[in-house]
Design a protein around this motif. Sequence first.
Motif, PDB file in Angstrom:
ATOM      1  N   TYR A 104      82.334  69.360  85.447  1.00  0.00           N
ATOM      2  CA  TYR A 104      83.747  69.994  85.122  1.00  0.00           C
ATOM      3  C   TYR A 104      84.058  69.435  83.841  1.00  0.00           C
ATOM      4  CZ  TYR A 104      84.077  72.535  89.620  1.00  0.00           C
ATOM      5  OH  TYR A 104      83.612  73.176  90.873  1.00  0.00           O
ATOM      6  N   GLY A 105      83.375  68.832  83.142  1.00  0.00           N
ATOM      7  CA  GLY A 105      83.660  68.087  81.888  1.00  0.00           C
ATOM      8  C   GLY A 105      84.616  66.795  81.840  1.00  0.00           C
ATOM      9  N   CYS A 106      85.090  66.600  80.746  1.00  0.00           N
ATOM     10  CA  CYS A 106      86.110  65.136  80.649  1.00  0.00           C
ATOM     11  C   CYS A 106      87.375  66.001  80.185  1.00  0.00           C
ATOM     12  CB  CYS A 106      85.616  64.217  79.600  1.00  0.00           C
ATOM     13  SG  CYS A 106      83.888  63.418  80.245  1.00  0.00           S
ATOM     14  N   ILE A 107      88.379  65.458  80.985  1.00  0.00           N
ATOM     15  CA  ILE A 107      89.786  65.925  80.937  1.00  0.00           C
ATOM     16  C   ILE A 107      90.619  64.967  80.206  1.00  0.00           C
ATOM     17  CG2 ILE A 107      91.893  66.939  81.584  1.00  0.00           C
ATOM     18  CD1 ILE A 107      90.432  68.707  83.604  1.00  0.00           C
ATOM     19  N   MET A 140      90.186  69.520  77.219  1.00  0.00           N
ATOM     20  CA  MET A 140      88.786  69.344  77.398  1.00  0.00           C
ATOM     21  C   MET A 140      88.181  68.525  76.341  1.00  0.00           C
ATOM     22  SD  MET A 140      88.466  70.820  80.284  1.00  0.00           S
ATOM     23  CE  MET A 140      86.608  70.109  80.474  1.00  0.00           C
ATOM     24  N   LEU A 151      94.508  72.729  77.486  1.00  0.00           N
ATOM     25  CA  LEU A 151      94.495  73.145  78.638  1.00  0.00           C
ATOM     26  C   LEU A 151      96.060  73.545  79.202  1.00  0.00           C
ATOM     27  CD1 LEU A 151      91.982  71.026  80.792  1.00  0.00           C
ATOM     28  CD2 LEU A 151      91.724  73.365  79.773  1.00  0.00           C
ATOM     29  N   PRO A 193      91.295  77.616  78.649  1.00  0.00           N
ATOM     30  CA  PRO A 193      91.014  76.681  77.547  1.00  0.00           C
ATOM     31  C   PRO A 193      91.722  77.381  76.274  1.00  0.00           C
ATOM     32  CG  PRO A 193      89.358  76.578  78.674  1.00  0.00           C
ATOM     33  CD  PRO A 193      89.948  77.396  79.238  1.00  0.00           C
TER      34      PRO A 193
END
Length: 318
Positions: A104-107, A140, A151, A193
Amino acid sequence: MTGLRIIFMGTPEFACPTLRTLIDRGENVVAVVTQPDRPKGRGQQTLPPPVKVLAEEHGIKVLQPVKVRLPESIEEIRALEPDLIVVIAFGQILPKALLEIPKYGCINVHASLLPRYRGAAPLNWCIINGESETGVTTMMMDVGLDTGDMLLKSATPIDPDEDTQSLHDRMSKLGAELLAETLDRLVAGELVPEKQDDSLTCYAPIMKKEDGLIDWQKSARDIKNQVRGMTPWPGAFSYLDDKLLKVYKVQTATGTGVPGTVLAASRDGIEVACGEGSLLISELQLEGKKRMAAGDFLAGYKVQAGLALGRKDAAVGV
């Protein structure tokens, strides 16, 4: 609780409420990545980052790479198989190879209303620049400096007398709340996004001690904002009798005179002329002394009208 395998990356006290929120929600925090222990304070005692202390209190695995972009650091994180990496005030730029690891990626939880105030010190600079509102943004992460897709946002007003410490404490809690909402929307598939408009951005570089030097030629309002934005660190300062004078609390006034010159000194404070208006200093600290109210300071030092601050030949009597 999302059920995701989460790696948390953060270092200072500002990041702790967000990590604590993840723990309280019952999230599966498989590891915390933070900066190495470093010497702090006058005694230069080696101390752990606040995030490390919190993680260890809850039995969470802690990684402290000197450089997170080193291949061995990236592989150590990859081996933990995170679904998501949450980043807040970590202190290092993440390489593309690391950003691509989690499903889910890096938040990132960033302490400004992006695209305004990208960079290391958004809290300080929004106050110094006289902003009346700020907030936090979840985004993101990409390879740029705070340039990723936004976000969620949460705004908050800035009180005209608020300093960075007060704003820091409020914003850290606001960031924790926004991250929780972001996670809930992520698992529900409700996040949309939004690209940043680069034309609206401004940069908030890391603070340096020399940024705190007061230029009395500036307006009283601008100097007040500088004092607020520099408190508690690196601190706004001038010079009195060749000694460093830290300035902590001030109010604007309407006096006139040669910039940097004391107009009056009383229990209410020390009034100093500025390029426009004047400034009433109510809390200060002279080199070698403790921080105190201006009235207490004046009980031990004679400060008279006409005295010049910020000059090596300024005089003060005991």
